[in-house]
Scaffold this active site. Structure first.
Site, PDB file in Angstrom:
ATOM      1  N   GLY A  22       6.336  -2.839  -5.746  1.00  0.00           N
ATOM      2  CA  GLY A  22       6.426  -3.338  -4.387  1.00  0.00           C
ATOM      3  C   GLY A  22       5.218  -2.946  -3.566  1.00  0.00           C
ATOM      4  O   GLY A  22       4.334  -2.204  -4.018  1.00  0.00           O
ATOM      5  N   ASP A  24       4.981  -1.113  -0.661  1.00  0.00           N
ATOM      6  CA  ASP A  24       4.891   0.241  -0.127  1.00  0.00           C
ATOM      7  C   ASP A  24       4.297   1.212  -1.143  1.00  0.00           C
ATOM      8  O   ASP A  24       3.399   1.996  -0.822  1.00  0.00           O
ATOM      9  CB  ASP A  24       6.270   0.734   0.319  1.00  0.00           C
ATOM     10  N   SER A  25       4.823   1.196  -2.364  1.00  0.00           N
ATOM     11  CA  SER A  25       4.326   2.139  -3.367  1.00  0.00           C
ATOM     12  C   SER A  25       2.893   1.824  -3.762  1.00  0.00           C
ATOM     13  O   SER A  25       2.118   2.736  -4.088  1.00  0.00           O
ATOM     14  CB  SER A  25       5.235   2.149  -4.599  1.00  0.00           C
ATOM     15  N   CYS A 113      19.273   8.706  -7.086  1.00  0.00           N
ATOM     16  CA  CYS A 113      18.072   8.396  -7.866  1.00  0.00           C
ATOM     17  C   CYS A 113      16.917   9.306  -7.468  1.00  0.00           C
ATOM     18  O   CYS A 113      16.175   9.802  -8.328  1.00  0.00           O
ATOM     19  CB  CYS A 113      17.695   6.930  -7.684  1.00  0.00           C
ATOM     20  N   CYS A 212      19.902  -1.548  -6.559  1.00  0.00           N
ATOM     21  CA  CYS A 212      18.917  -2.147  -7.457  1.00  0.00           C
ATOM     22  C   CYS A 212      19.515  -2.596  -8.780  1.00  0.00           C
ATOM     23  O   CYS A 212      19.041  -3.561  -9.383  1.00  0.00           O
ATOM     24  CB  CYS A 212      17.765  -1.172  -7.703  1.00  0.00           C
TER      25      CYS A 212
END
Length: 380
Positions: A22, A24-25, A113, A212
Site C-alpha cells: 500500500g 503508506d508503507s 497482528c 484483511c
C-alpha cells in the site's frame, strides 16, 4: 586553525521496512531510506491462498500486493524479500479471532497482528538477522527521552492516529520500532501526492479496510463457515423470546443491524445486542440506554514502559476509531480495574482498552467484564 565541531548526526540504522503493497508503507520505506538508513523491504505473505485476499479495497496480502511492494522497493532502490508467515498468522490471528467469537467475545485482529506478527515474529527475525529496527506505515510517534528510554505517542495528526492498535507494544519492541509517517501533519491526499512525486505506482491504490482475511467483508458468513450454524433464541431483558438466530457467534455487543427480530419493542425504538451467551446460544437485546457502561475490568495488560503503580487518571480509547473518554484505572493483582467519568456505550468483552496520559500511550489490556450503570456485571 581551530576546527569547528560539527553537530553529530544519528548513525544510520539497518532497517527492515514492512511493505504491505500500500501507499503508506511504501512512503514510510522511502522516507527511512532518504534519512540515510540502510533499508531492506519485506512483504509478509500471510495467506495460504493469497490470490483470494483482495476484493477492491478489501483484504490484503495478495500476489498483487506483493508485486506492488516489490515495484515500490525497486523505485526506492532497496533490496526486497517476501517472508512466508502464513502459518503463524493463521495460528495467532485467524484462529484466535474465531475462538474469541466462539466464546462470545469481540476481538481486534489488527491489534493482535501487531502484537504477534509485525512486532514479534517479524521483529524477532529481523533482530536475529542483524537489523536495528522494523519500520511500518503506521501513524504514531516514538519519542526518545534524555535517558534513552522510548515512549509511544499519538501521531501528530490526530485524524490519522493509529496508536490504538499499537498499544500492545512493550518497551523492548518500542526500542526497535520506527514510524516514519508519525510526525506528518498532512492529509492522505498529500501522502499520495508524495508517493506520486517519488514515482511510486501505489500512489492511487485504494486503502485496505475491514478485516484483511475476510476479503468480502462478510464476517458472519466467515464465522458460520468455520463454526457452523446453530439456531438459538433472541430474547429481551425479561427473557421473553423475540426472534431467532443462526449462531450466537455472529453477534457483538452493541450491534443493531441484522437482528431478525419479529416482535417490535413496546416503545417502538431500535433494539441492540446487550449480551451474548455461547453456552445457551442465546442473544439478549434491549434499548440503547441499557448499553451504558460505568466500569470494567481488563486482563493481560501490556505496558509501553513501566507498569503504573497505584490508581491514576487517564483518558481511554475503546475502539480503533473511537473517541477518548476520561477514566480512573488501577492495576490490582494483574487485573486492570477501570471506572468511567461518564458512562460509555456498547463496550464488548474481548475488545482492547488503551490508556493514554496526554498523547503518550500508557498501555493496553483486554476487556474481560463490564458493569452497566443500571445492570449487574456482564461476564463472558
Amino acid at each position: 586553525m581551530t576546527e569547528i565541531p560539527q553537530p553529530s548526526r544519528p548513525r544510520p540504522l539497518r532497517v527492515l521496512a514492512a511493505m504491505s503493497g500500500g501507499v503508506d508503507s511504501a512512503v514510510a520505506a522511502a522516507r527511512a531510506a532518504e534519512a540515510g538508513h540502510d533499508v531492506t523491504g519485506v512483504h509478509l505473505a500471510l495467506s495460504a491462498n493469497p490470490q483470494s485476499f483482495r476484493t477492491g479495497a478489501r483484504g490484503c496480502c495478495t500476489i498483487e500486493d506483493s508485486r506492488d511492494a516489490r515495484r515500490a522497493a525497486d523505485v526506492i532502490g532497496i533490496p526486497f524479500y517476501v517472508w512466508d508467515l502464513a502459518d503463524r498468522f493463521r495460528e495467532d490471528v485467524v484462529e484466535n479471532f474465531v475462538a474469541e467469537y466462539e466464546a462470545g467475545r469481540t476481538p481486534n485482529p489488527c491489534l493482535r497482528c501487531n502484537e504477534k506478527i509485525k512486532f514479534a515474529a517479524l521483529l524477532d527475525k529481523a533482530l536475529a538477522l542483524g537489523f536495528d529496527a522494523v519500520a511500518t506505515g503506521h501513524y504514531a510517534r516514538v519519542v526518545t527521552l534524555s535517558d534513552g528510554t522510548r515512549e509511544l505517542h499519538r501521531a501528530s495528526d490526530m485524524a490519522k492516529d493509529q496508536s490504538y492498535v499499537l498499544g500492545v507494544l512493550d518497551d523492548r519492541q518500542l526500542a526497535h520500532a520506527m514510524f516514519p509517517l508519525g510526525d506528518t501533519v498532512t492529509t492522505k491526499d498529500e501522502i499520495r501526492a508524495e508517493a506520486e512525486r517519488r514515482g511510486l505506482a501505489v500512489a492511487k491504490k485504494p486503502d485496505s479496510h475491514d478485516i484483511c482475511f475476510i476479503a468480502d467483508g462478510d464476517t458472519q458468513g466467515f464465522l458460520a463457515n468455520r463454526l457452523g450454524r446453530a439456531e438459538g433464541d433472541i430474547v429481551d431483558e425479561s427473557g421473553a423470546k423475540v426472534g431467532t438466530h443462526e449462531g450466537a457467534h455472529g453477534f457483538t455487543i452493541g450491534q443493531r443491524k441484522g437482528l431478525r427480530i419479529g416482535t417490535p419493542a413496546p416503545d417502538g425504538k431500535p433494539r441492540y445486542v446487550l449480551d451474548i451467551s455461547p453456552v445457551t446460544n442465546t442473544v439478549t437485546v434491549g434499548p440503547a440506554d441499557s448499553l451504558d457502561v460505568g466500569a470494567l475490568t481488563a486482563i493481560e495488560p501490556r505496558w509501553c514502559g513501566a507498569a503504573p503503580t497505584g490508581p491514576g487518571t487517564y483518558t481511554a480509547q475503546l475502539r480503533a476509531h473511537g473517541d477518548e473518554t476520561e477514566v480512573t484505572a488501577e492495576l490490582t493483582d494483574g487485573v486492570l480495574e477501570v471506572s468511567f467519568k461518564e458512562p460509555v456505550r456498547g463496550v464488548a468483552p474481548g475488545q482492547a482498552i488503551v490508556l493514554y496520559a496526554g498523547t503518550r500511550v500508557v498501555g493496553s489490556a483486554t476487556i474481560a467484564t463490564t458493569s452497566r450503570t443500571t445492570k449487574t456485571p456482564t461476564r463472558v
